[in-house]
Design a protein around this motif. Structure first.
Motif, PDB file in Angstrom:
ATOM      1  N   PHE A   1       0.778  -1.321   0.006  1.00 43.85           N
ATOM      2  CA  PHE A   1      -0.090   0.034  -0.158  1.00 43.85           C
ATOM      3  C   PHE A   1       0.881   1.345  -0.056  1.00 43.85           C
ATOM      4  CE2 PHE A   1      -1.713   3.448   2.583  1.00 43.85           C
ATOM      5  CZ  PHE A   1      -2.958   3.700   1.852  1.00 43.85           C
ATOM      6  N   LEU A   2       0.541   2.215  -0.897  1.00 49.64           N
ATOM      7  CA  LEU A   2       1.304   3.532  -0.915  1.00 49.64           C
ATOM      8  C   LEU A   2       0.339   4.831  -0.535  1.00 49.64           C
ATOM      9  CD1 LEU A   2       3.197   2.958  -4.677  1.00 49.64           C
ATOM     10  CD2 LEU A   2       3.999   2.604  -2.273  1.00 49.64           C
ATOM     11  N   ALA A   3      -0.808   4.762  -0.902  1.00 44.92           N
ATOM     12  CA  ALA A   3      -1.572   5.967  -0.529  1.00 44.92           C
ATOM     13  C   ALA A   3      -3.053   5.650  -1.003  1.00 44.92           C
ATOM     14  CB  ALA A   3      -1.370   7.219  -1.563  1.00 44.92           C
ATOM     15  N   LYS A   4      -3.948   6.453  -0.181  1.00 47.01           N
ATOM     16  CA  LYS A   4      -5.306   6.580  -0.345  1.00 47.01           C
ATOM     17  C   LYS A   4      -5.882   7.873  -0.276  1.00 47.01           C
ATOM     18  CE  LYS A   4      -6.168   5.903   4.597  1.00 47.01           C
ATOM     19  NZ  LYS A   4      -6.908   6.838   4.906  1.00 47.01           N
ATOM     20  N   GLN A   5      -7.314   7.914  -0.983  1.00 46.57           N
ATOM     21  CA  GLN A   5      -7.798   9.206  -1.101  1.00 46.57           C
ATOM     22  C   GLN A   5      -9.501   9.110  -1.317  1.00 46.57           C
ATOM     23  OE1 GLN A   5      -8.084  12.202  -0.525  1.00 46.57           O
ATOM     24  NE2 GLN A   5      -6.729  13.045  -2.092  1.00 46.57           N
ATOM     25  N   VAL A   6     -10.162   9.995  -1.095  1.00 48.92           N
ATOM     26  CA  VAL A   6     -11.583   9.856  -1.198  1.00 48.92           C
ATOM     27  C   VAL A   6     -12.012  11.123  -2.087  1.00 48.92           C
ATOM     28  CG1 VAL A   6     -13.916   9.766  -0.224  1.00 48.92           C
ATOM     29  CG2 VAL A   6     -11.925   8.564   0.776  1.00 48.92           C
ATOM     30  N   ILE A   7     -12.663  10.714  -3.360  1.00 49.71           N
ATOM     31  CA  ILE A   7     -13.061  11.762  -4.136  1.00 49.71           C
ATOM     32  C   ILE A   7     -14.558  11.476  -4.531  1.00 49.71           C
ATOM     33  CG2 ILE A   7     -10.748  11.857  -5.445  1.00 49.71           C
ATOM     34  CD1 ILE A   7     -12.024  10.313  -7.742  1.00 49.71           C
ATOM     35  N   TYR A   8     -15.164  12.627  -4.955  1.00 51.00           N
ATOM     36  CA  TYR A   8     -16.599  12.858  -5.068  1.00 51.00           C
ATOM     37  C   TYR A   8     -17.038  13.210  -6.283  1.00 51.00           C
ATOM     38  CZ  TYR A   8     -16.400  12.480   0.154  1.00 51.00           C
ATOM     39  OH  TYR A   8     -16.195  11.944   1.346  1.00 51.00           O
ATOM     40  N   PRO A   9     -17.006  12.385  -7.308  1.00 51.06           N
ATOM     41  CA  PRO A   9     -17.056  12.670  -8.889  1.00 51.06           C
ATOM     42  C   PRO A   9     -18.650  12.560  -9.161  1.00 51.06           C
ATOM     43  CG  PRO A   9     -16.258  10.618  -8.848  1.00 51.06           C
ATOM     44  CD  PRO A   9     -16.400  10.968  -7.410  1.00 51.06           C
ATOM     45  N   HIS A  10     -19.379  12.111  -8.161  1.00 49.71           N
ATOM     46  CA  HIS A  10     -20.820  11.856  -8.720  1.00 49.71           C
ATOM     47  C   HIS A  10     -21.690  12.654  -7.829  1.00 49.71           C
ATOM     48  CE1 HIS A  10     -18.877   9.029 -11.022  1.00 49.71           C
ATOM     49  NE2 HIS A  10     -18.751   7.994  -9.747  1.00 49.71           N
ATOM     50  N   LYS A  11     -23.144  12.776  -8.212  1.00 50.44           N
ATOM     51  CA  LYS A  11     -23.998  13.331  -7.465  1.00 50.44           C
ATOM     52  C   LYS A  11     -24.423  12.288  -6.473  1.00 50.44           C
ATOM     53  CE  LYS A  11     -25.938  16.466 -10.877  1.00 50.44           C
ATOM     54  NZ  LYS A  11     -27.293  16.788 -11.718  1.00 50.44           N
ATOM     55  N   PRO A  12     -24.952  12.602  -5.108  1.00 47.86           N
ATOM     56  CA  PRO A  12     -25.354  14.065  -4.819  1.00 47.86           C
ATOM     57  C   PRO A  12     -24.381  14.877  -4.097  1.00 47.86           C
ATOM     58  CG  PRO A  12     -25.879  12.489  -3.119  1.00 47.86           C
ATOM     59  CD  PRO A  12     -24.965  11.466  -4.230  1.00 47.86           C
ATOM     60  N   ALA A  13     -23.070  14.648  -4.477  1.00 44.68           N
ATOM     61  CA  ALA A  13     -21.997  15.419  -3.887  1.00 44.68           C
ATOM     62  C   ALA A  13     -22.400  16.771  -4.305  1.00 44.68           C
ATOM     63  CB  ALA A  13     -20.579  15.128  -4.121  1.00 44.68           C
ATOM     64  N   ASN A  14     -21.792  17.949  -3.595  1.00 46.27           N
ATOM     65  CA  ASN A  14     -22.162  19.144  -4.292  1.00 46.27           C
ATOM     66  C   ASN A  14     -21.446  19.594  -5.358  1.00 46.27           C
ATOM     67  OD1 ASN A  14     -19.605  20.257  -3.035  1.00 46.27           O
ATOM     68  ND2 ASN A  14     -20.581  20.376  -1.235  1.00 46.27           N
ATOM     69  N   ALA A  15     -21.326  20.613  -6.022  1.00 47.30           N
ATOM     70  CA  ALA A  15     -20.722  21.070  -7.375  1.00 47.30           C
ATOM     71  C   ALA A  15     -19.255  21.116  -7.198  1.00 47.30           C
ATOM     72  CB  ALA A  15     -21.179  22.224  -7.917  1.00 47.30           C
ATOM     73  N   GLN A  16     -18.821  21.813  -5.832  1.00 45.31           N
ATOM     74  CA  GLN A  16     -17.377  21.915  -5.593  1.00 45.31           C
ATOM     75  C   GLN A  16     -16.621  20.729  -5.431  1.00 45.31           C
ATOM     76  OE1 GLN A  16     -17.100  24.348  -1.831  1.00 45.31           O
ATOM     77  NE2 GLN A  16     -14.690  24.469  -2.014  1.00 45.31           N
ATOM     78  N   LYS A  17     -17.406  19.641  -4.699  1.00 44.95           N
ATOM     79  CA  LYS A  17     -16.454  18.508  -4.603  1.00 44.95           C
ATOM     80  C   LYS A  17     -16.502  17.936  -5.730  1.00 44.95           C
ATOM     81  CE  LYS A  17     -17.447  17.247   0.219  1.00 44.95           C
ATOM     82  NZ  LYS A  17     -18.025  16.096   1.206  1.00 44.95           N
ATOM     83  N   ARG A  18     -17.471  17.633  -6.798  1.00 48.62           N
ATOM     84  CA  ARG A  18     -17.561  16.988  -7.943  1.00 48.62           C
ATOM     85  C   ARG A  18     -16.220  17.678  -8.910  1.00 48.62           C
ATOM     86  NH1 ARG A  18     -22.928  17.691  -7.958  1.00 48.62           N
ATOM     87  NH2 ARG A  18     -23.132  18.918 -10.044  1.00 48.62           N
ATOM     88  N   ALA A  19     -16.260  19.255  -8.872  1.00 48.22           N
ATOM     89  CA  ALA A  19     -15.119  19.760  -9.798  1.00 48.22           C
ATOM     90  C   ALA A  19     -13.856  19.493  -9.241  1.00 48.22           C
ATOM     91  CB  ALA A  19     -15.361  21.357  -9.598  1.00 48.22           C
ATOM     92  N   ALA A  20     -13.746  19.205  -7.947  1.00 49.13           N
ATOM     93  CA  ALA A  20     -12.433  18.880  -7.434  1.00 49.13           C
ATOM     94  C   ALA A  20     -11.982  17.607  -7.721  1.00 49.13           C
ATOM     95  CB  ALA A  20     -12.276  19.108  -5.753  1.00 49.13           C
ATOM     96  N   ALA A  21     -12.969  16.653  -8.224  1.00 51.17           N
ATOM     97  CA  ALA A  21     -12.606  15.140  -8.202  1.00 51.17           C
ATOM     98  C   ALA A  21     -11.600  15.059  -9.127  1.00 51.17           C
ATOM     99  CB  ALA A  21     -13.762  14.373  -8.301  1.00 51.17           C
ATOM    100  N   ALA A  22     -11.760  15.360 -10.284  1.00 50.22           N
ATOM    101  CA  ALA A  22     -10.778  15.106 -11.481  1.00 50.22           C
ATOM    102  C   ALA A  22      -9.444  15.390 -11.227  1.00 50.22           C
ATOM    103  CB  ALA A  22     -11.321  15.864 -12.863  1.00 50.22           C
ATOM    104  N   PRO A  23      -9.110  16.878 -10.773  1.00 46.66           N
ATOM    105  CA  PRO A  23      -7.937  17.515 -10.657  1.00 46.66           C
ATOM    106  C   PRO A  23      -7.167  16.451  -9.534  1.00 46.66           C
ATOM    107  CG  PRO A  23      -9.209  19.049 -10.683  1.00 46.66           C
ATOM    108  CD  PRO A  23     -10.118  17.832 -10.618  1.00 46.66           C
ATOM    109  N   GLU A  24      -7.859  15.924  -8.385  1.00 50.05           N
ATOM    110  CA  GLU A  24      -7.249  15.070  -7.431  1.00 50.05           C
ATOM    111  C   GLU A  24      -7.166  13.805  -7.671  1.00 50.05           C
ATOM    112  OE1 GLU A  24      -9.955  14.894  -3.969  1.00 50.05           O
ATOM    113  OE2 GLU A  24      -9.939  17.204  -3.720  1.00 50.05           O
ATOM    114  N   PHE A  25      -7.817  13.181  -8.764  1.00 52.09           N
ATOM    115  CA  PHE A  25      -7.666  11.860  -9.212  1.00 52.09           C
ATOM    116  C   PHE A  25      -6.288  12.012 -10.451  1.00 52.09           C
ATOM    117  CE2 PHE A  25      -8.521   8.884 -12.653  1.00 52.09           C
ATOM    118  CZ  PHE A  25      -8.424   7.682 -11.812  1.00 52.09           C
ATOM    119  N   LYS A  26      -6.434  12.964 -11.236  1.00 53.59           N
ATOM    120  CA  LYS A  26      -5.231  12.833 -12.259  1.00 53.59           C
ATOM    121  C   LYS A  26      -3.999  13.374 -11.223  1.00 53.59           C
ATOM    122  CE  LYS A  26      -4.046  15.224 -16.545  1.00 53.59           C
ATOM    123  NZ  LYS A  26      -4.667  16.340 -17.437  1.00 53.59           N
TER     124      LYS A  26
END
Length: 730
Positions: free
Chosen positions: A351-376
């Motif tokens: 194991f190296l690292a872990k993260q939680v992202i929120y790319p899908h609804k019902p997450a708010n627009a801010q979390k959804r917008a942040a998901a792609a940059p965090e993932f990349k």
């Protein structure tokens, strides 16, 4: 207590051969002797080929199972003989019949008349002294029945008149006929040959089957001999859920005619009717219901055994899927509200690292917008090469999300849809909590999903095999029998592959030949306390790993980069002297596995070298394989995972479209194939090949990458029909 000689399986070689004539009696004798000596099935199959004639695990287990069946049969036969003998009723003819019984049912049929039973009407009639009259009636007297019956009238015995006397005689005869082994055997055989299983919708039960799961069986009948296993289990379940009524229908007239032939024959007179009536009643009350129960139980047992076999075969191929070695992998556990859990593992599964992202609804627009940059950012920081996406809730949306980002990268990264069945079971287990104590359950799932891509075998053995979702009707079969079969499958798979003893988990080591949960844990504890094992001999220092366990296990335990190159092969240490002698004669200084050595070994006269090294031909062949390819992994010959970069939806599918997919499950009626959309498509058994297919597992196995064509798509019912027939367009 039975003596050791009485309990040896090797004494059963000849009887086993009568049932399993495809194996030579010498092979059977060798297998049973080796089992008596405490050897495991994987050890016998791998390292005792000369003695068994190279029988594989399946053949060895067939022989072992038949020996166990015969042992139980012999034990029951001895019990029955003893009971009947103590009653003083054991005749030479009965003793011979019991001796010739080859299945347990025959023993039980012969024992039935002597079995202690509750007090029946026939028992009471015998107590009243009516047995002599019943016997006299079976001689079919030409006249005098009334006069004879009057001699048994006795109000003190509750036999006030002739009618009461004949009622008692009727009960005695009916019970006697029902306990005749020959009658039961004939009726059982006739019912099997000519009977039908009938099912009806139970009165008032329609509301209990709102989705009409059992609609096929509301008015159904099929010959007993033709019932496929899955249908038997479906009918049983419908009956158990009180939706269906199920019964066996057979022409009773033929059975009554048989009774007349056996009991009456050419006799005439007033006794005939009474005997016929008694037989008809025996069939109606005793024989018919008993035979129906027996046959339905046999059908269920056979269907269960088949379902267990299907599950085991699927599990084996699931475990033997090709590992994805040498890649940094991200495990992606999709979800909506709670976010998608990501976990990154290095090429060795660390194991190296872990993260939680929120790319899908019902997450708010801010979390959804942040998901792609965090993932990349994670992909780039850890140089992720593969993404394993769980195929559960939100998988399709997650697949689209991943695919869109991969298109923006300047280097290739692929994703694979991974069957996440059982990941939540593992995540909540004590083993997962011990390894990742500070993780949330869903974060452990992401680790498990990623590792399943890297090494399916090592990860999947951590969970209950029943949780991996690759069977059919697994909840309708005997749990103990299912567990035993799945344990065998896991044992076979683990030992065929072998394990790196310096990285293997206790769960993985537990399945190695000769090891127990205790010795497996002791190996890990010793490794943690003393450092990595440098050679196989070091394993002899592990507490409670005795000489026999060491012999059985050591060939399946690999040591990579140790002091003895042969330790990274499946050559057993007992064959090291022969391997070293061979290498010395070839004067090979560059090490095993080199192209030069492979060329030299390929040119050897194996028969001459087997004689020179004083080893069997099969053992020499295994030695040569080990020297040619140290560290070889049997799974490398299996289909590789199907890598994807783009995504499909059901709306994209059109009839005739050609696709590649991965087989996810194989059942009696076909195979389910993952073609990259949320719903797996069904290739019906009739669409698996251009020719007749009786068993889907002969055409496809789990993990196969296959070419399919879309036949039809029903988005409302979420059903996709596929074909593998090249002539589908004809």
């Amino acid at each position: 207590m039975a003596t050791q000689s009485e309990t040896k399986m090797s004494d059963l070689a000849q009887p086993v051969h009568q049932s399993l004539s495809q194996y030579r009696v010498q092979q059977i004798q060798a297998v049973l002797t080796l089992l008596d000596e405490g050897n495991t099935v994987p050890f016998i199959a791998r390292y005792r080929k000369e003695r068994t004639g190279s029988l594989d695990e399946v053949a060895i287990r067939d022989i072992e199972d038949e020996a166990h069946r015969l042992t139980k049969l012999n034990q029951r036969r001895a019990e029955v003989l003893k009971i009947i003998q103590e009653q003083g009723k054991l005749t030479p003819a009965l003793q011979q019949s019991l001796a010739h019984a080859t299945v347990l049912q025959q023993v039980e049929d012969l024992y039935l008349p002597y079995k202690q039973k509750r007090r029946t009407k026939a028992t009471i009639a015998r107590e009243k002294g009516l047995a002599p009259l019943a016997n006299w009636l079976l001689h079919f007297p030409a006249s005098g029945l009334a006069a004879k019956a009057r001699t048994f009238v006795d109000p003190a015995k509750e036999l006030p008149d002739e009618a009461a006397v004949w009622d008692g005689v009727h009960e005695i005869l009916a019970e006697t006929f029902s306990e005749q082994a020959a009658f039961r055997e004939w009726i059982r055989r006739y019912t099997w040959q000519h009977g039908e299983l009938i099912s009806k919708l139970k009165r008032g039960a329609a509301d209990n089957d709102e989705q009409q799961v059992y609609a096929t069986y509301y008015d159904f009948q099929q010959a007993l001999k033709q019932l496929p296993p899955y249908r038997i289990l479906a009918l049983n379940r419908g009956e158990r859920e009180k939706i269906l009524t199920v019964s066996i229908n057979v022409d009773s007239a033929s059975i009554l005619q048989y009774g007349h032939f056996r009991l009456v024959g050419q006799h005439k007179g007033p006794a005939v009717t009474k005997v016929e009536d008694a037989f008809a009643d025996a069939y109606k009350r005793f024989l018919g219901p008993a035979i129906e129960r027996e046959l339905r139980r046999q059908l269920t047992d056979k269907a269960s055994a088949h379902a267990i076999q299907v599950f085991g075969n699927n599990l084996y191929h699931l475990l033997m899927q090709a590992p994805l070695k040498g890649k940094v992998v991200m495990g992606f556990d999709p979800a909506y509200r709670t976010g998608c859990k990501l976990a990154i593992m290095d090429p060795n599964g660390r194991f190296l690292a872990k993260q939680v992202i929120y790319p899908h609804k019902p997450a708010n627009a801010q979390k959804r917008a942040a998901a792609a940059p965090e993932f990349k950012k994670l992909l780039e920081k850890y140089h992720v090469e593969m993404i394993a996406i769980g195929n559960g809730t939100a998988s399709r949306e997650s697949e689209e999300f991943v695919s869109d980002i991969l298109k923006t990268l300047d280097h290739p990264v692929y994703y694979v849809l991974v069957n996440e069945a059982g990941a939540s079971v593992y995540s909540a287990s004590a083993n997962a909590r011990a390894e990742f104590a500070d993780f949330h359950v869903e974060e452990r799932s992401a680790v498990s999903i990623g590792r399943r891509l890297q090494d399916p075998l090592a990860e999947l053995i951590k969970i209950d095999p029943k949780a991996v979702g690759v069977g059919q009707y697994q909840h309708d079969v005997p749990e103990k029998a299912l567990d035993e079969q799945l344990d065998r499958v896991v044992e076979t798979a683990v030992n065929q592959v072998g394990v790196n003893v310096n990285t293997a988990s206790p769960e993985l080591l537990t399945h190695i030949s000769g090891l127990t949960a205790t010795t497996a844990q002791n190996i890990v504890t010793y490794r943690n306390e003393n450092g990595a094992f440098n050679n196989r001999k070091d394993l002899q220092q592990v507490p409670r790993l005795g000489p026999k366990a060491y012999q059985q296990a050591v060939g399946f335990l690999r040591i990579i980069g140790g002091t003895e190159p042969l330790d990274n092969t499946d050559i057993h240490p007992e064959s090291y002297p022969a391997a070293r002698q061979l290498l010395g004669a070839l004067d090979e200084q560059h090490g095993i596995g080199t192209p030069k050595l492979q060329q030299q070994l390929a040119q050897l006269n194996q028969q001459q070298w087997a004689e020179r090294l004083q080893v069997g031909a099969a053992t020499l062949a295994d030695i040569l394989d080990g020297l040619k390819k140290p560290g070889r992994d049997l799974r490398e010959t299996m289909p590789a995972p199907l890598l994807r970069q783009d995504v499909l939806t059901m709306a994209d599918l059109k009839p005739g479209m050609e696709l590649q997919g991965t087989v996810r499950n194989v059942v009696d009626f076909g195979a389910f194939v993952d073609i990259g959309v949320k719903q797996d498509g069904l290739v019906h058994i009739s669409q698996l090949a251009d020719h007749y297919v009786g068993d889907p597992s002969t055409v496809v196995t789990i993990g196969d990458v296959v070419t399919v064509w879309v036949l039809s798509v029903d988005e409302n019912r979420q059903r996709i029909q596929l074909t593998m027939r090249a002539d589908h367009h004809d």
